[in-house]
Design an enzyme around this catalytic site. Structure first.
Site, PDB file in Angstrom:
ATOM      1  N   MET A 164       0.852  -1.196   0.000  1.00 37.16           N
ATOM      2  CA  MET A 164       0.000   0.000   0.000  1.00 37.16           C
ATOM      3  C   MET A 164       0.888   1.246   0.000  1.00 37.16           C
ATOM      4  SD  MET A 164      -3.436  -1.012   2.041  1.00 37.16           S
ATOM      5  CE  MET A 164      -2.850  -0.816   3.683  1.00 37.16           C
ATOM      6  N   GLN A 194      -2.936 -12.026   8.252  1.00 33.67           N
ATOM      7  CA  GLN A 194      -3.175 -11.735   6.835  1.00 33.67           C
ATOM      8  C   GLN A 194      -2.501 -12.791   5.950  1.00 33.67           C
ATOM      9  OE1 GLN A 194      -2.898  -7.737   4.799  1.00 33.67           O
ATOM     10  NE2 GLN A 194      -0.833  -8.413   4.351  1.00 33.67           N
ATOM     11  N   ASP A 202       2.194  -9.055   9.404  1.00 31.97           N
ATOM     12  CA  ASP A 202       0.742  -9.283   9.282  1.00 31.97           C
ATOM     13  C   ASP A 202       0.530 -10.791   9.133  1.00 31.97           C
ATOM     14  OD1 ASP A 202      -0.168  -6.477   9.244  1.00 31.97           O
ATOM     15  OD2 ASP A 202       1.100  -6.386   7.475  1.00 31.97           O
ATOM     16  N   GLY A 210       4.911  -9.962   4.304  1.00 24.76           N
ATOM     17  CA  GLY A 210       5.661  -9.964   5.559  1.00 24.76           C
ATOM     18  C   GLY A 210       4.898 -10.664   6.675  1.00 24.76           C
ATOM     19  N   GLU A 211       5.653 -11.288   7.575  1.00 30.43           N
ATOM     20  CA  GLU A 211       5.028 -11.978   8.712  1.00 30.43           C
ATOM     21  C   GLU A 211       4.536 -11.006   9.779  1.00 30.43           C
ATOM     22  OE1 GLU A 211       7.740 -14.916  10.173  1.00 30.43           O
ATOM     23  OE2 GLU A 211       7.162 -16.361   8.619  1.00 30.43           O
ATOM     24  N   HIS A 225       9.426  -3.588   3.462  1.00 28.80           N
ATOM     25  CA  HIS A 225       9.022  -3.782   2.062  1.00 28.80           C
ATOM     26  C   HIS A 225      10.250  -4.028   1.181  1.00 28.80           C
ATOM     27  CE1 HIS A 225       5.526  -1.023   3.219  1.00 28.80           C
ATOM     28  NE2 HIS A 225       4.931  -2.110   2.800  1.00 28.80           N
TER      29      HIS A 225
HETATM   30  O1  PAF Z   1      -0.184  -5.717   3.771  1.00 26.11           O
HETATM   31  C1  PAF Z   1      -0.571  -4.829   2.986  1.00 26.11           C
HETATM   32  O2  PAF Z   1       0.131  -3.864   2.696  1.00 26.11           O
HETATM   33  C2  PAF Z   1      -1.963  -4.933   2.372  1.00 26.11           C
HETATM   34  O3  PAF Z   1      -2.856  -5.505   3.266  1.00 26.11           O
HETATM   35  C3  PAF Z   1      -1.969  -5.693   1.031  1.00 26.11           C
HETATM   36  C4  PAF Z   1      -1.545  -7.136   1.191  1.00 26.11           C
HETATM   37  C5  PAF Z   1      -1.052  -4.989   0.037  1.00 26.11           C
HETATM   38  C6  PAF Z   1      -3.385  -5.694   0.447  1.00 26.11           C
HETATM   39  O4  PAF Z   1      -3.874  -4.411   0.253  1.00 26.11           O
END
Ligand code: PAF
Length: 279
Positions: free
Chosen positions: A27, A152, A149, A146-147, A34
């Protein structure tokens, strides 16, 4: 580096790219966490695609969406430093959603009903919607997350399997600041004072880990609650140890045998999360 604004132009371009293609969905407001994912994608693939898209459907709180940091110019400079061959997808909302900006409804096997899912209603349906769109549309061979999240990551792995997508999902370790704070785009929203306090999340996880095998989980929860009660300017939202595959909370009466600790805390209005393997 090539920047694409529409999925159509990107799909056309990708049809001539050499595989494997690695994708890093983001995002934006890129940080070292990142960049580590991008560097790994560059090492493991012939072509690399990064998306920069602040996905509106995963924000349950409008203010959080409005205040989400954005730094596209700096992001592109950082990407260019890693490799000039990287493809970057920066769409407008309607390129991803058309005119109806809403989440699809996925069966996420209850993985979205606890922790972040419980606290941020609809958040994971939004994440699943956009990630499924990316994976179906661009069909990367590898996708990197990434871990930090972790919940997620588990949910993305689940939809990838249940939708029978061909991408291999690659989870990458959390990248931390010197004081242990997990890197996050939200960290730049912290005041200097809050930033100092933010390392308490990781400190609490470490305290939990060092006591996990010694005392029942119930007592560990009390220890972590007391730790936060003794701090000012930081408020615990939750601390839980769960099975890392099912996200079911472990038994309260026993010390931790195997599990992952998850924590969320508020510094003013900023909410940070972190997690750590407890074994
Ligand atoms: O982790 C993130 O930055 C967001 O949740 C993702 C996976 C890009 C989805 O919008």
């Amino acid at each position: 580096m090539k920047v694409f604004k529409t999925s159509q132009s990107l799909v056309e371009y990708l049809s001539n790219e050499t595989r494997p293609i690695g994708m890093v969905p983001t995002m934006g407001a890129l940080h070292s966490g990142h960049l580590t994912l991008i560097e790994r994608a560059v090492k493991e693939n012939k072509s690399v695609l990064i998306s920069i898209f602040v996905n509106p459907t995963q924000f349950n709180d409008k203010n959080d969406l409005v205040n989400y940091p954005s730094s596209v110019v700096e992001d592109l400079l950082q990407i260019k430093k890693i490799s000039k061959k990287i493809l970057v997808y920066i769409p407008k909302v309607n390129d991803v959603y058309g005119n109806i900006v809403e989440s699809k409804s996925f069966d996420l096997a209850g993985l979205d009903q606890v922790m972040e899912g419980e606290k941020r209603s609809g958040h994971f349906q939004g994440v699943a919607t956009v990630v499924a769109y990316f994976l179906k549309t661009f069909t990367p061979d590898h996708a990197y997350f990434g871990e930090k999240d972790f919940q997620q990551l588990l949910i993305i792995n689940y939809i990838n399997r249940s939708l029978n997508l061909k991408t291999k999902i690659i989870g990458c370790p959390i990248v931390r600041e010197k004081d242990g704070l997990a890197m996050s785009s939200r960290n730049i929203l912290l005041t200097a004072d809050q930033r100092k306090k933010a390392s308490k999340l990781f400190e609490a996880l470490q305290i939990a880990k060092s006591n996990a095998k010694r005392i029942p989980y119930r007592s560990l929860k009390t220890t972590i609650n007391s730790f936060f009660e003794s701090q000012d300017k930081i408020t615990l939202d939750y601390f839980m140890i769960v099975d890392p595959n099912t996200l079911k909370e472990i038994h309260l009466d026993q010390p931790v045998d195997r599990g992952r600790g998850f924590i969320a805390a508020y510094l003013g209005k900023i909410r940070l999360i972190d997690n750590l393997d407890m074994s």
